[in-house]
Design an enzyme around this catalytic site. Sequence first.
Site, PDB file in Angstrom:
ATOM      1  N   CYS A  24      60.969  20.143  45.705  1.00  0.00           N
ATOM      2  CA  CYS A  24      62.030  19.487  46.474  1.00  0.00           C
ATOM      3  C   CYS A  24      62.367  18.072  45.978  1.00  0.00           C
ATOM      4  O   CYS A  24      63.017  17.944  44.946  1.00  0.00           O
ATOM      5  CB  CYS A  24      61.642  19.507  47.951  1.00  0.00           C
ATOM      6  SG  CYS A  24      63.041  19.357  49.052  1.00  0.00           S
ATOM      7  N   ARG A  80      72.071  20.943  56.173  1.00  0.00           N
ATOM      8  CA  ARG A  80      70.666  21.029  55.756  1.00  0.00           C
ATOM      9  C   ARG A  80      70.323  22.492  55.605  1.00  0.00           C
ATOM     10  O   ARG A  80      70.583  23.308  56.482  1.00  0.00           O
ATOM     11  CB  ARG A  80      69.742  20.387  56.800  1.00  0.00           C
ATOM     12  CG  ARG A  80      69.438  18.937  56.513  1.00  0.00           C
ATOM     13  CD  ARG A  80      68.185  18.431  57.173  1.00  0.00           C
ATOM     14  NE  ARG A  80      67.038  18.430  56.268  1.00  0.00           N
ATOM     15  CZ  ARG A  80      66.869  17.602  55.251  1.00  0.00           C
ATOM     16  NH1 ARG A  80      67.779  16.705  54.961  1.00  0.00           N
ATOM     17  NH2 ARG A  80      65.789  17.665  54.485  1.00  0.00           N
ATOM     18  N   HIS A 125      58.491  24.678  50.236  1.00  0.00           N
ATOM     19  CA  HIS A 125      57.369  23.950  50.834  1.00  0.00           C
ATOM     20  C   HIS A 125      56.409  24.968  51.421  1.00  0.00           C
ATOM     21  O   HIS A 125      56.586  26.161  51.311  1.00  0.00           O
ATOM     22  CB  HIS A 125      57.880  23.041  51.956  1.00  0.00           C
ATOM     23  CG  HIS A 125      58.750  21.926  51.484  1.00  0.00           C
ATOM     24  ND1 HIS A 125      58.272  20.864  50.770  1.00  0.00           N
ATOM     25  CD2 HIS A 125      60.074  21.698  51.634  1.00  0.00           C
ATOM     26  CE1 HIS A 125      59.263  20.021  50.509  1.00  0.00           C
ATOM     27  NE2 HIS A 125      60.376  20.504  51.011  1.00  0.00           N
TER      28      HIS A 125
HETATM   29  N1  GLN Z   1      65.568  14.249  50.523  1.00  0.00           N
HETATM   30  C1  GLN Z   1      65.812  15.452  49.811  1.00  0.00           C
HETATM   31  C2  GLN Z   1      66.825  16.375  50.460  1.00  0.00           C
HETATM   32  O1  GLN Z   1      66.967  16.372  51.661  1.00  0.00           O
HETATM   33  C3  GLN Z   1      64.495  16.155  49.583  1.00  0.00           C
HETATM   34  C4  GLN Z   1      63.866  16.656  50.850  1.00  0.00           C
HETATM   35  C5  GLN Z   1      62.502  17.233  50.690  1.00  0.00           C
HETATM   36  O2  GLN Z   1      61.757  16.933  49.752  1.00  0.00           O
HETATM   37  N2  GLN Z   1      62.125  18.049  51.651  1.00  0.00           N
HETATM   38  O3  GLN Z   1      67.461  17.118  49.762  1.00  0.00           O
END
Ligand code: GLN
Length: 242
Positions: free
Chosen positions: A93, A127, A190
């Site tokens: 990520c 998101r 993740h």
């Molecule tokens: N900040 C980045 C995004 O939202 C990465 C997020 C993360 O590592 N979970 O894309």
Amino acid sequence: MELNICHLYPDLLNVYGDLGNILILKYRAQKRNITVKIHNISLNDEFKMDDCDIVFFGGGQDFEQGIVSPDLMSKREAIKDYIENNKVLLAICGGYQLLGKYYTTPEGEKLQGLNILDLYTDGGDTRFIGNTVIYNEEYNETYVGFENHSGKTYIGDLKPLGKVIKGYGNNGEDGYEGCIYKNTYCSYFHGSLLSKNPELADRLLSAALSNKYDEYISLEPLDDSIELKAKEFIINRETKKD
Ligand code: GLN
């Protein structure tokens, strides 16, 4: 045999159980009587290619990525040499995004990436959250994970880690998830990636040992029946047609 695992910015980039990837690598190596040492590398620390056999670069929020981005520039040449020399790196990520050219946050702030991988990430309005299933044709393996990002990553000509069966993947548009360049593996998964996908963990261990000892090293199989049963359950649940 011995393996040195380097954790980049463990104090800043470590969300949603990403540390679990290191614990899995350590556990699976120790089961094969391989000694594991873990080194933390953070702000102002020097990155030395020869000190690392596997590098882990985890995910983080935009704020922490903003702190890491300028610090990375002093480590850029050493990390680039490391990657180009086929050494093993796993990025999740936020770490994945920072290996590319840039990451633009949804607020429009442009964070400079290492510009080692030919990819870039634009912050989106949506998101991308949820369980994900992908398929890697080359290895004939299915990987499961959990994604949570607003960044949309475009990997150009790089190989994806897999094609999306369920979920959003890199950008919700092209059907790719993650990328692979040499022995650098990147993913949005993740939760953690390697606990759910032990075959990938062993691929990284075997590549790191083969590099280090200059001969192909295959690992004794472990009993992964519980992990594989859990994976099958997730695949069925996530891809079942109602
Ligand atoms: N900040 C980045 C995004 O939202 C990465 C997020 C993360 O590592 N979970 O894309």
